[in-house]
Write an enzyme that holds these catalytic residues in place. Structure first.
Site, PDB file in Angstrom:
ATOM      1  N   ARG A   1       0.835  -1.216   0.000  1.00 35.55           N
ATOM      2  CA  ARG A   1       0.000   0.000   0.000  1.00 35.55           C
ATOM      3  C   ARG A   1       0.867   1.263   0.000  1.00 35.55           C
ATOM      4  O   ARG A   1       0.579   2.234   0.702  1.00 35.55           O
ATOM      5  CB  ARG A   1      -0.940   0.027   1.220  1.00 35.55           C
ATOM      6  CG  ARG A   1      -1.895  -1.118   1.315  1.00 35.55           C
ATOM      7  CD  ARG A   1      -2.949  -1.112   0.207  1.00 35.55           C
ATOM      8  NE  ARG A   1      -3.882  -2.189   0.410  1.00 35.55           N
ATOM      9  CZ  ARG A   1      -3.676  -3.440  -0.021  1.00 35.55           C
ATOM     10  NH1 ARG A   1      -2.585  -3.741  -0.707  1.00 35.55           N
ATOM     11  NH2 ARG A   1      -4.573  -4.374   0.217  1.00 35.55           N
TER      12      ARG A   1
ATOM     13  N   SER B   1     -10.695  -0.308   3.843  1.00 33.13           N
ATOM     14  CA  SER B   1      -9.826  -0.524   5.009  1.00 33.13           C
ATOM     15  C   SER B   1      -9.239   0.806   5.452  1.00 33.13           C
ATOM     16  O   SER B   1      -8.575   1.478   4.660  1.00 33.13           O
ATOM     17  CB  SER B   1      -8.664  -1.442   4.643  1.00 33.13           C
ATOM     18  OG  SER B   1      -9.161  -2.643   4.145  1.00 33.13           O
TER      19      SER B   1
ATOM     20  N   GLU C   1      -4.388   3.760   6.329  1.00 34.63           N
ATOM     21  CA  GLU C   1      -4.176   3.573   4.891  1.00 34.63           C
ATOM     22  C   GLU C   1      -4.764   4.787   4.148  1.00 34.63           C
ATOM     23  O   GLU C   1      -4.304   5.179   3.086  1.00 34.63           O
ATOM     24  CB  GLU C   1      -4.890   2.277   4.463  1.00 34.63           C
ATOM     25  CG  GLU C   1      -4.733   1.951   3.006  1.00 34.63           C
ATOM     26  CD  GLU C   1      -5.511   0.694   2.608  1.00 34.63           C
ATOM     27  OE1 GLU C   1      -5.375  -0.354   3.275  1.00 34.63           O
ATOM     28  OE2 GLU C   1      -6.267   0.786   1.632  1.00 34.63           O
TER      29      GLU C   1
HETATM   30  C1  LIG Z   1     -15.442   0.050  -0.224  1.00 36.32           C
HETATM   31  C2  LIG Z   1     -13.978   0.253  -0.521  1.00 36.32           C
HETATM   32  C3  LIG Z   1     -13.170  -0.839  -0.732  1.00 36.32           C
HETATM   33  C4  LIG Z   1     -11.804  -0.671  -1.008  1.00 36.32           C
HETATM   34  N1  LIG Z   1     -11.037  -1.776  -1.236  1.00 36.32           N
HETATM   35  C5  LIG Z   1      -9.720  -1.646  -1.531  1.00 36.32           C
HETATM   36  C6  LIG Z   1      -8.914  -2.795  -1.798  1.00 36.32           C
HETATM   37  O1  LIG Z   1      -9.384  -3.922  -1.807  1.00 36.32           O
HETATM   38  N2  LIG Z   1      -7.598  -2.594  -2.057  1.00 36.32           N
HETATM   39  C7  LIG Z   1      -7.041  -1.359  -2.090  1.00 36.32           C
HETATM   40  O2  LIG Z   1      -5.832  -1.268  -2.337  1.00 36.32           O
HETATM   41  N3  LIG Z   1      -7.782  -0.260  -1.843  1.00 36.32           N
HETATM   42  C8  LIG Z   1      -9.096  -0.370  -1.574  1.00 36.32           C
HETATM   43  N4  LIG Z   1      -9.864   0.743  -1.329  1.00 36.32           N
HETATM   44  C9  LIG Z   1      -9.237   2.068  -1.362  1.00 36.32           C
HETATM   45  C10 LIG Z   1      -9.378   2.780  -2.740  1.00 36.32           C
HETATM   46  O3  LIG Z   1     -10.321   2.144  -3.530  1.00 36.32           O
HETATM   47  C11 LIG Z   1      -8.050   2.802  -3.494  1.00 36.32           C
HETATM   48  O4  LIG Z   1      -7.041   3.405  -2.721  1.00 36.32           O
HETATM   49  C12 LIG Z   1      -8.182   3.568  -4.811  1.00 36.32           C
HETATM   50  O5  LIG Z   1      -7.040   3.374  -5.610  1.00 36.32           O
HETATM   51  C13 LIG Z   1      -8.409   5.052  -4.608  1.00 36.32           C
HETATM   52  O6  LIG Z   1      -8.772   5.622  -5.847  1.00 36.32           O
HETATM   53  P1  LIG Z   1      -9.455   7.033  -5.928  1.00 36.32           P
HETATM   54  O7  LIG Z   1      -9.508   7.420  -7.356  1.00 36.32           O
HETATM   55  O8  LIG Z   1     -10.729   7.033  -5.195  1.00 36.32           O
HETATM   56  O9  LIG Z   1      -8.363   7.915  -5.164  1.00 36.32           O
HETATM   57  P2  LIG Z   1      -8.599   9.214  -4.284  1.00 36.32           P
HETATM   58  O10 LIG Z   1      -9.215   8.831  -2.984  1.00 36.32           O
HETATM   59  O11 LIG Z   1      -9.281  10.263  -5.072  1.00 36.32           O
HETATM   60  O12 LIG Z   1      -7.079   9.660  -4.025  1.00 36.32           O
HETATM   61  C14 LIG Z   1      -6.247   8.852  -3.226  1.00 36.32           C
HETATM   62  C15 LIG Z   1      -4.841   9.484  -3.162  1.00 36.32           C
HETATM   63  O13 LIG Z   1      -4.243   9.454  -4.455  1.00 36.32           O
HETATM   64  C16 LIG Z   1      -3.946  10.773  -4.910  1.00 36.32           C
HETATM   65  N5  LIG Z   1      -4.278  10.802  -6.347  1.00 36.32           N
HETATM   66  C17 LIG Z   1      -5.473  10.483  -6.896  1.00 36.32           C
HETATM   67  N6  LIG Z   1      -5.409  10.597  -8.243  1.00 36.32           N
HETATM   68  C18 LIG Z   1      -4.150  11.010  -8.526  1.00 36.32           C
HETATM   69  C19 LIG Z   1      -3.463  11.325  -9.751  1.00 36.32           C
HETATM   70  N7  LIG Z   1      -4.065  11.220 -10.937  1.00 36.32           N
HETATM   71  N8  LIG Z   1      -2.170  11.689  -9.661  1.00 36.32           N
HETATM   72  C20 LIG Z   1      -1.529  11.773  -8.476  1.00 36.32           C
HETATM   73  N9  LIG Z   1      -2.129  11.514  -7.299  1.00 36.32           N
HETATM   74  C21 LIG Z   1      -3.417  11.129  -7.321  1.00 36.32           C
HETATM   75  C22 LIG Z   1      -4.832  11.689  -4.094  1.00 36.32           C
HETATM   76  O14 LIG Z   1      -4.295  12.999  -3.986  1.00 36.32           O
HETATM   77  C23 LIG Z   1      -4.872  10.959  -2.764  1.00 36.32           C
HETATM   78  O15 LIG Z   1      -3.722  11.233  -2.012  1.00 36.32           O
HETATM   79  C24 LIG Z   1     -11.238   0.620  -1.059  1.00 36.32           C
HETATM   80  C25 LIG Z   1     -12.077   1.731  -0.851  1.00 36.32           C
HETATM   81  C26 LIG Z   1     -13.436   1.558  -0.597  1.00 36.32           C
HETATM   82  C27 LIG Z   1     -14.306   2.750  -0.398  1.00 36.32           C
END
Ligand SMILES: Cc1cc2nc3c(=O)[nH]c(=O)nc-3n(C[C@H](O)[C@H](O)[C@H](O)COP(=O)(O)OP(=O)(O)OC[C@H]3O[C@@H](n4cnc5c(N)ncnc54)[C@H](O)[C@@H]3O)c2cc1C
Length: 349
Positions: free
Chosen positions: A165, A243, A345
């Site tokens: 992560r 998580s 996380e």
């Molecule tokens: C129900 C649920 C289940 C989940 N299950 C998992 C799982 O099984 N495994 C797992 O690893 N994660 C899981 N996650 C966490 C999440 O899905 C991941 O971390 C996902 O990759 C986040 O994507 P996002 O576009 O929503 O990022 P955001 O929440 O919008 O951003 C996350 C971080 O990345 C940065 N960021 C976003 N886009 C960019 C970009 N283009 N360039 C540079 N920085 C950027 C943001 O500034 C922030 O710091 C889960 C979340 C939920 C709600």
């Protein structure tokens, strides 16, 4: 022409459903929008936050800067070799749409990551992982723009410094690059499937219990999706960010010490260290001395999910501060009982 909006409400742009505002806000639809944005005073003179699906962030207050929403679209196969393909996806695609694109074509590699919420562009940031697979296992390159110079850089897998992560984008390059696209290397065949191909135990159990016939990567993706739906709360119904804490890695001798006191402690050897599930640690602790567990606990608007102690939830109009306070209470209680420090996380903003 890009349009920068002011005093923008972010409630529907984070899966916790926390009400927060950004001073400035822009949605990027293509790379040209980014180049224009880089020259604006709103971008140059303010703190910046890139946002995808908002599924890994906790807004603890209003964001005093500019939020840049990534909606760069497009998926294409850029190399079609005998045994593998290179698939390029723009960062604003939904990750699960990319999974569907690949399994529909019979490719192998990201089927276990089915239904992870959020955008493609965020996946390298925390090296998403689920059911024994991590993004780093299939990632060829990350394309990103240096936001000070506007220069494009193609990161190789090793330059991303992936960890559990974790990646360079969360550490020394935090906030310095906008991830515009990723390229994955996916296999066309999985000849070993069913023989020595590793199926994650929880998934295997689900497949057996439900008598599922697995013929291809699409079948795996739908099995993963149904396990996930049964275990994790849907953010549209109950605000959460999956998580909240990372699992804990300890040295073997620390585990031996803990086992003397807690013989049932679950553990998984991973390389030189041992992983202890953070969810188990949280379940063993609680808000009071009487042994009540955090699992299913609720205080006011916030709580811990009743099926998965790793997931903190917004029951009703919670503030980010309330969630953060609960998270710190949990961290304290686990540290007092086990001497282990949980790390969030989720990114606190
Ligand atoms: C129900 C649920 C289940 C989940 N299950 C998992 C799982 O099984 N495994 C797992 O690893 N994660 C899981 N996650 C966490 C999440 O899905 C991941 O971390 C996902 O990759 C986040 O994507 P996002 O576009 O929503 O990022 P955001 O929440 O919008 O951003 C996350 C971080 O990345 C940065 N960021 C976003 N886009 C960019 C970009 N283009 N360039 C540079 N920085 C950027 C943001 O500034 C922030 O710091 C889960 C979340 C939920 C709600």
């Amino acid at each position: 022409m890009i349009e920068i909006l002011k005093n923008y409400d972010l409630t529907s742009l984070n899966t916790f459903g926390i009400s927060a505002k950004a001073n400035f806000f822009i949605e990027l639809k293509n790379e040209q929008d980014l180049f224009e944005l880089l020259k604006t005073p709103e971008f140059q003179n303010n703190e910046r936050l890139f946002l995808g699906g908002g599924s890994n962030v906790l807004f603890t207050k209003d964001f005093n800067g500019i939020v840049i929403l990534n909606r760069l679209k497009g998926i294409e196969i850029i190399k079609d070799a005998k045994n593998y393909v290179l698939v390029k996806s723009m960062g604003g695609e939904w990750w699960n749409d990319l999974v569907i694109f690949t399994v529909d074509r019979g490719y192998w590699g990201i089927e276990n990551l089915s239904l992870v919420p959020g955008t493609v562009g965020a996946t390298p940031v925390q090296n998403i992982g689920a059911y024994g697979v991590e993004l780093k296992d299939v990632l060829e390159n990350v394309e990103a723009y240096n936001i000070e110079t506007g220069e494009k850089k193609v990161f190789t897998n090793s330059e991303c410094e992936f960890g559990y992560r974790d990646s360079v984008f969360k550490n020394k390059l935090k906030g310095k690059y906008f991830i515009s696209a990723i390229i994955l290397r996916l296999e066309k065949n999985s000849p070993n499937f069913g023989q020595d191909k590793k199926i994650y135990p929880a998934l295997e159990k689900h497949i057996k219990e439900n008598n599922l016939e697995i013929k291809n990567s699409k079948d795996i993706a739908s099995a993963v999706a149904s396990v996930r739906r049964s275990k994790l709360p849907d953010p549209k119904v109950l605000g959460n960010a999956g998580s909240f804490f990372k699992n804990v890695f300890v040295e073997k001798n620390k585990l031996d010490e803990l086992k003397k006191i807690y013989p049932d402690i679950p553990s998984f050897v991973e390389g030189e260290s041992v992983k202890i599930p953070a969810g188990w640690l949280i379940e063993q602790c609680g808000p009071r001395q009487d042994g009540a567990s955090w699992k299913g606990y609720r205080v006011g608007n916030v709580g811990v999910h009743d099926k998965q102690a790793l997931v903190l939830v917004n029951h009703n109009n919670a503030t980010g501060e309330e969630i953060k306070n609960l998270a710190y209470e949990i961290i304290d209680s686990v540290e007092k009982k086990f001497g282990l420090k949980l790390t969030p996380e989720v990114n606190f903003i």
